[in-house]
Design an enzyme around this catalytic site. Structure first.
Site, PDB file in Angstrom:
ATOM      1  N   GLY A   9       0.850  -1.202   0.000  1.00 15.72           N
ATOM      2  CA  GLY A   9       0.000   0.000   0.000  1.00 15.72           C
ATOM      3  C   GLY A   9       0.880   1.244   0.000  1.00 15.72           C
ATOM      4  N   GLY A  12      -0.239   5.059  -0.850  1.00 15.95           N
ATOM      5  CA  GLY A  12      -1.207   5.778  -0.023  1.00 15.95           C
ATOM      6  C   GLY A  12      -0.548   6.902   0.773  1.00 15.95           C
ATOM      7  CD  GLN A  13      -2.760  10.950   4.978  1.00 16.68           C
ATOM      8  OE1 GLN A  13      -3.495  10.102   5.472  1.00 16.68           O
ATOM      9  NE2 GLN A  13      -2.766  12.201   5.383  1.00 16.68           N
ATOM     10  CG  ASP A  35      -0.544   0.519  -3.791  1.00 15.72           C
ATOM     11  OD1 ASP A  35      -1.626  -0.076  -3.961  1.00 15.72           O
ATOM     12  OD2 ASP A  35      -0.416   1.445  -2.973  1.00 15.72           O
ATOM     13  NE  ARG A  37      -4.922   0.774 -10.391  1.00 12.30           N
ATOM     14  CZ  ARG A  37      -5.801   0.829  -9.404  1.00 12.30           C
ATOM     15  NH1 ARG A  37      -5.731   1.762  -8.474  1.00 12.30           N
ATOM     16  NH2 ARG A  37      -6.787  -0.061  -9.311  1.00 12.30           N
ATOM     17  CE1 TYR A 143      -9.464   2.237   8.394  1.00 13.43           C
ATOM     18  CE2 TYR A 143     -10.141   3.875  10.017  1.00 13.43           C
ATOM     19  CZ  TYR A 143      -9.156   3.269   9.258  1.00 13.43           C
ATOM     20  OH  TYR A 143      -7.862   3.707   9.364  1.00 13.43           O
ATOM     21  CE  LYS A 147      -7.252   0.126  10.158  1.00 17.39           C
ATOM     22  NZ  LYS A 147      -6.056  -0.482   9.570  1.00 17.39           N
TER      23      LYS A 147
HETATM   24  C1  AKB Z   1      -9.888   8.073   8.741  1.00 19.99           C
HETATM   25  O1  AKB Z   1     -10.352   9.212   8.916  1.00 19.99           O
HETATM   26  O2  AKB Z   1     -10.525   7.132   8.270  1.00 19.99           O
HETATM   27  C2  AKB Z   1      -8.467   7.823   9.165  1.00 19.99           C
HETATM   28  C3  AKB Z   1      -8.394   7.299  10.563  1.00 19.99           C
HETATM   29  C4  AKB Z   1      -8.756   8.158  11.695  1.00 19.99           C
HETATM   30  O3  AKB Z   1      -8.017   6.178  10.737  1.00 19.99           O
HETATM   31  N1  AKB Z   1      -7.687   9.001   9.059  1.00 19.99           N
END
Ligand code: AKB
Length: 323
Positions: A9, A12-13, A35, A37, A143, A147
Site C-alpha cells: 500500500g 497511499g498517504q 501497491d 498499481r 472501518y 481495526k
Molecule cells: C480516517 O479518517 O478514516 C483515518 C483514521 C482516523 O483512521 N484518518
C-alpha cells in the site's frame, strides 16, 4: 544476508512518506514499495517497486521470498468514509490483507510486521477525553470494526505463534507530501489547499468536532520507532494509543487565519459527521511513551505553519515548472 523491507500500500498517504523515510535510513535498494498499481510518481521510479495485491497470498509469498523480506509494513486498507460505502470489500481487504501477512509471518518465523490501527477502533461509548489505552471499545463504523478485530488478531498471533507484530492507533494524519483518500479526518489536509487556492473552505465536519490529529513527520517517527524498539519493550501487541494534537475545524481555521487573515470557513456536515462523533476527542498515549520512548514534536502552531510553508513551496515549484 541482511533482510529487506516491504511496504504494502506504498502509494497511499502513509506509504509514500514511509517509503521516503525508510529509503533515507536504509538505502533505496533495501526498501521495496508495492501497491496494486504503480502510481505515476518519480519516487517509485527511483528504486525497486512491485505490483502487488495483498489479497493475492501466493504473489505476496513470492515477493517476500524473491526480495528476502524480513520486515513488512501492511498499509493497504480502505479508510473510514470509503469503508462505509463498500462494507463487504472493506472487510475483505482490511481483514484478509492482515491475515495473509500474519499467516506468512507465522510460517516464516523471521518476519517482523507493522499493521496500523486507528482511533476508529474506539466507539461512541468510549470515554472521549484523554481516552485510555484500555477502555470500552465498541466501534460503530465498518472501518472501526475491522481495526478492532485486527488488533485482537495481532495479539492472538503474537501470543499463540510468537509473530512479532507491532501496531499503533493512528489519529488523523496531516502531511503535505501525500494526499489522504477516503478518511473522515481528511478535512484537516484539504483545508490547507483550499485556504491557499481560494481563501475559502467548506468543512464536512461541524465547527466543534474535536478529533485527535498528528503531523505526518510524527506519525512516521512513531512507525519507525515502534519497529526499531527492542521486542521486550513492545509490551502491547494489540495496538498502542498514540497522540499528537487535538483540535476542531474552527480552531484549525483560526490558526490558519494567523497566516491568511482573509481565510473563511463554513460548515456543511455530511455522513462523515457521525463517524467523527463516535471517535475520541483526545488520547492518553502514556503507554507508548513509557514502553518505547514515543514523544511528539508538532503542536498545532508548528503543524499549521509547516503545512502552509511547504504547500506554498510546492505550488511555487509547480508554477515554475509549468512556465
Ligand atoms: C480516517 O479518517 O478514516 C483515518 C483514521 C482516523 O483512521 N484518518
Amino acid at each position: 544476508m541482511q533482510g529487506n523491507i516491504l511496504i504494502i500500500g506504498a502509494s497511499g498517504q502513509i506509504g509514500i512518506e514511509l517509503t521516503m523515510a525508510l529509503r533515507t535510513k536504509h538505502g533505496v535498494d533495501r526498501v521495496i514499495p508495492s501497491d496494486i498499481r504503480k502510481p505515476d510518481l518519480e519516487l517509485f521510479n527511483e528504486g525497486p517497486f512491485e505490483i502487488l495485491n495483498v489479497l493475492d497470498k501466493a504473489r505476496l509469498e513470492e515477493v517476500i521470498a524473491e526480495h528476502n523480506i524480513t520486515e513488512v509494513y501492511q498499509l493497504a486498507a480502505l479508510l473510514s468514509a470509503t469503508s462505509e460505502k463498500n462494507p463487504a470489500f472493506a472487510w475483505d481487504l482490511n481483514m484478509n490483507g492482515l491475515f495473509h501477512i500474519l499467516d506468512i509471518a507465522k510460517e516464516k518465523k523471521n518476519l517482523k510486521v507493522f499493521w496500523p490501527s486507528s482511533i476508529a477502533a474506539f466507539g461512541p461509548n468510549t470515554p472521549a477525553d484523554n481516552t485510555p489505552q484500555y477502555t470500552i471499545m465498541e466501534p460503530s463504523s465498518v472501518y472501526g470494526i475491522s481495526k478492532l478485530a485486527g488488533e485482537r488478531w495481532c495479539e492472538y498471533y503474537f501470543q499463540k505463534f510468537g509473530v512479532d507484530v507491532r501496531s499503533i492507533r493512528y489519529p488523523g494524519l496531516i502531511g503535505y507530501r501525500s494526499e489522504p483518500g477516503g478518511g473522515t479526518t481528511d478535512y484537516a489536509v484539504d483545508i490547507f489547499y483550499h485556504a491557499l487556492d481560494n481563501g475559502k473552505y467548506t468543512s464536512f465536519l461541524s465547527e466543534n468536532t474535536m478529533l485527535p490529529m498528528m503531523m505526518m513527520e510524527d506519525a512516521i517517527k512513531a512507525t519507525i520507532g515502534i519497529m526499531e524498539a527492542p521486542s521486550e519493550s513492545v509490551k502491547i501487541r494489540s495496538s498502542y494509543n498514540l497522540a499528537g494534537v487535538s483540535f476542531t475545524p474552527k480552531e484549525l481555521a483560526e490558526e490558519i487565519k494567523k497566516h491568511i487573515p482573509s481565510f473563511e470557513i463554513d460548515y456543511a456536515p455530511d455522513f462523515r459527521q457521525s463517524l467523527a462523533d463516535s471517535w475520541p476527542n483526545s488520547i492518553d498515549d502514556s503507554s507508548a511513551r513509557q514502553d518505547w520512548g514515543w514523544n511528539h514534536e508538532y503542536d498545532m502552531s508548528k503543524l499549521v505553519s509547516t503545512m502552509i510553508t511547504e504547500i506554498r513551496k510546492k505550488k511555487a515549484v509547480s508554477i515554475e515548472t509549468s512556465n
